[in-house]
Scaffold this motif. Sequence first.
Motif, short mmCIF file in Angstrom:
data_model
loop_
_atom_site.label_atom_id
_atom_site.label_comp_id
_atom_site.label_asym_id
_atom_site.label_seq_id
_atom_site.Cartn_x
_atom_site.Cartn_y
_atom_site.Cartn_z
N PHE A 86 44.80 14.27 -0.85
CA PHE A 86 45.79 13.32 -0.34
C PHE A 86 46.57 13.82 0.88
O PHE A 86 47.23 13.04 1.55
N GLY A 87 46.50 15.12 1.13
CA GLY A 87 47.17 15.66 2.31
C GLY A 87 48.64 15.95 2.12
O GLY A 87 49.25 16.65 2.91
N ARG A 88 49.23 15.39 1.10
CA ARG A 88 50.65 15.64 0.84
C ARG A 88 50.88 15.50 -0.67
O ARG A 88 50.17 14.76 -1.34
N ILE A 89 51.86 16.20 -1.16
CA ILE A 89 52.11 16.15 -2.60
C ILE A 89 53.51 16.69 -2.88
O ILE A 89 54.01 17.53 -2.14
N ASP A 90 54.17 16.18 -3.91
CA ASP A 90 55.47 16.68 -4.32
C ASP A 90 55.24 17.82 -5.31
O ASP A 90 54.88 17.58 -6.47
N TRP A 91 55.44 19.06 -4.84
CA TRP A 91 55.10 20.21 -5.66
C TRP A 91 56.04 20.41 -6.85
O TRP A 91 55.76 21.22 -7.74
N SER A 92 57.15 19.67 -6.90
CA SER A 92 58.05 19.82 -8.05
C SER A 92 57.41 19.33 -9.34
O SER A 92 57.89 19.63 -10.43
N ILE A 93 56.30 18.58 -9.22
CA ILE A 93 55.60 18.09 -10.41
C ILE A 93 54.88 19.24 -11.12
O ILE A 93 54.40 19.10 -12.24
N LEU A 94 54.82 20.41 -10.48
CA LEU A 94 54.14 21.58 -11.07
C LEU A 94 54.62 21.86 -12.49
O LEU A 94 53.81 22.09 -13.39
N PHE A 95 55.94 21.83 -12.69
CA PHE A 95 56.49 22.25 -13.99
C PHE A 95 56.17 21.26 -15.12
O PHE A 95 55.66 21.68 -16.16
N PRO A 96 56.44 19.96 -14.96
CA PRO A 96 56.05 19.05 -16.03
C PRO A 96 54.54 18.97 -16.23
O PRO A 96 54.06 18.78 -17.34
N MET A 97 53.76 19.15 -15.14
CA MET A 97 52.30 19.13 -15.30
C MET A 97 51.84 20.34 -16.11
O MET A 97 51.01 20.22 -17.01
N ALA A 98 52.38 21.52 -15.80
CA ALA A 98 52.02 22.73 -16.55
C ALA A 98 52.40 22.58 -18.02
O ALA A 98 51.64 22.97 -18.91
N ASP A 99 53.55 21.98 -18.26
CA ASP A 99 54.01 21.73 -19.62
C ASP A 99 53.04 20.81 -20.34
O ASP A 99 52.66 21.04 -21.49
N HIS A 100 52.60 19.75 -19.65
CA HIS A 100 51.65 18.81 -20.25
C HIS A 100 50.31 19.48 -20.54
O HIS A 100 49.74 19.30 -21.62
N ILE A 101 49.81 20.27 -19.60
CA ILE A 101 48.53 20.95 -19.80
C ILE A 101 48.61 21.91 -20.99
O ILE A 101 47.68 21.99 -21.79
N ALA A 102 49.74 22.60 -21.11
CA ALA A 102 49.92 23.53 -22.23
C ALA A 102 49.82 22.79 -23.57
O ALA A 102 49.16 23.26 -24.51
N PHE A 103 50.48 21.63 -23.65
CA PHE A 103 50.42 20.85 -24.90
C PHE A 103 49.03 20.28 -25.12
O PHE A 103 48.56 20.18 -26.26
N ALA A 104 48.35 19.88 -24.05
CA ALA A 104 47.00 19.34 -24.16
C ALA A 104 46.06 20.40 -24.72
O ALA A 104 45.25 20.12 -25.62
N VAL A 105 46.15 21.61 -24.20
CA VAL A 105 45.31 22.70 -24.68
C VAL A 105 45.62 23.01 -26.14
O VAL A 105 44.71 23.25 -26.95
N LYS A 106 46.89 22.99 -26.49
CA LYS A 106 47.28 23.25 -27.89
C LYS A 106 46.67 22.19 -28.81
O LYS A 106 46.18 22.50 -29.90
N ARG A 107 46.69 20.92 -28.36
CA ARG A 107 46.09 19.85 -29.16
C ARG A 107 44.59 20.07 -29.32
O ARG A 107 44.04 19.95 -30.42
N ILE A 108 43.92 20.41 -28.23
CA ILE A 108 42.48 20.59 -28.25
C ILE A 108 42.11 21.76 -29.16
O ILE A 108 41.20 21.66 -29.99
N GLN A 109 42.82 22.87 -29.03
CA GLN A 109 42.53 24.05 -29.86
C GLN A 109 42.84 23.79 -31.33
O GLN A 109 42.24 24.41 -32.20
N GLY A 110 43.75 22.85 -31.59
CA GLY A 110 44.08 22.49 -32.97
C GLY A 110 43.18 21.41 -33.53
O GLY A 110 43.38 20.95 -34.66
N GLY A 111 42.20 20.99 -32.75
CA GLY A 111 41.25 19.97 -33.21
C GLY A 111 41.80 18.57 -33.20
O GLY A 111 41.23 17.66 -33.82
N GLU A 112 42.93 18.35 -32.50
CA GLU A 112 43.50 17.01 -32.43
C GLU A 112 42.83 16.23 -31.31
O GLU A 112 42.72 16.71 -30.18
N GLN A 113 42.38 15.03 -31.62
CA GLN A 113 41.70 14.20 -30.63
C GLN A 113 42.63 13.05 -30.26
O GLN A 113 42.97 12.23 -31.08
N ILE A 114 43.06 13.02 -29.00
CA ILE A 114 43.91 11.90 -28.59
C ILE A 114 43.04 10.77 -28.06
O ILE A 114 41.92 10.99 -27.61
N SER A 115 43.56 9.58 -28.14
CA SER A 115 42.88 8.42 -27.57
C SER A 115 43.83 7.76 -26.60
O SER A 115 44.98 7.47 -26.94
#
Length: 275
Positions: A86-115
């Motif tokens: 996109f050529g531009r991005i608001d880098w402040s989204i880094l923190f909530p995105m990292a937080d989301h990815i951490a929870f996503a990985v925790k769900r996956i490793q725990g065998g939780e399947q989201i829909s």
Amino acid sequence: MFRVKKALNNNTVIAIGADNQEYLLIGKGIGFGKKVSQRIEASEGCMIYSLFEYTERGSAMDLVKGIDPVFLEIAEQVLKEGERVFGRIDWSILFPMADHIAFAVKRIQGGEQISNPLTGDIQALFHMEYNAAACIRPILKERLGVEIDEHEIGYIALHIHSAIENENVALSMRIAGTVRECIQLVEERTGRTIDVMSLTYNRLMNHVRYMVARVLKGEELKLDMNDYISENFPDAFKLSEIVCGHMERYLKKPVNDVEIGYLAMHIQRVLAELE
């Protein structure tokens, strides 16, 4: 010049800048062997983030304290791909995105399947964002041995969208949900299924998307085409009235009457192409 407050790992450091504010520095090897209070320069390619930011999930500093730094690095890789696209991005989204990815990985490793019922709509509405977000699949596989599915990628795509459009993730979900509801209503009333990959779907989807955004922001169209459309395309106009009424109830916001005629034009195109 920065002063090290804490080395989180070999590639991530919390440091104090010349302005006495705290920053997160991410760069290859920047934290290796670093001691508290040691003075360092930000190396070439090093990314610098203010920890004075506040996000939807709290302060950046509080988020950083609770996130494994590997997820900050992964989020940065995803955002770099977003910036490349996109050529531009608001880098402040880094923190909530990292937080989301951490929870996503925790769900996956725990065998939780989201829909995510909106995955298909996110892929269509935010096509480029979704493709950028998909870069996380090989990254997670290589770094953590985790397989991520299209539903989780859809949520990450919304984070990328919020970083380029200044639109929070909740609002993006709301828009995607409203688009899906309205198009389903058109399909039910016409008795025909609209292919989500078709040009017809994309035209109608994009119109509803921007219509929802106008409603939520209180913006109004200037030209009133209702009389012309209702006289020439009465079936499409009636269906548009139903969709707009449904949208009002879903969004809990008034839809300006002028929107009816514009939506009816797109519905008429759909009806003509489905015949």
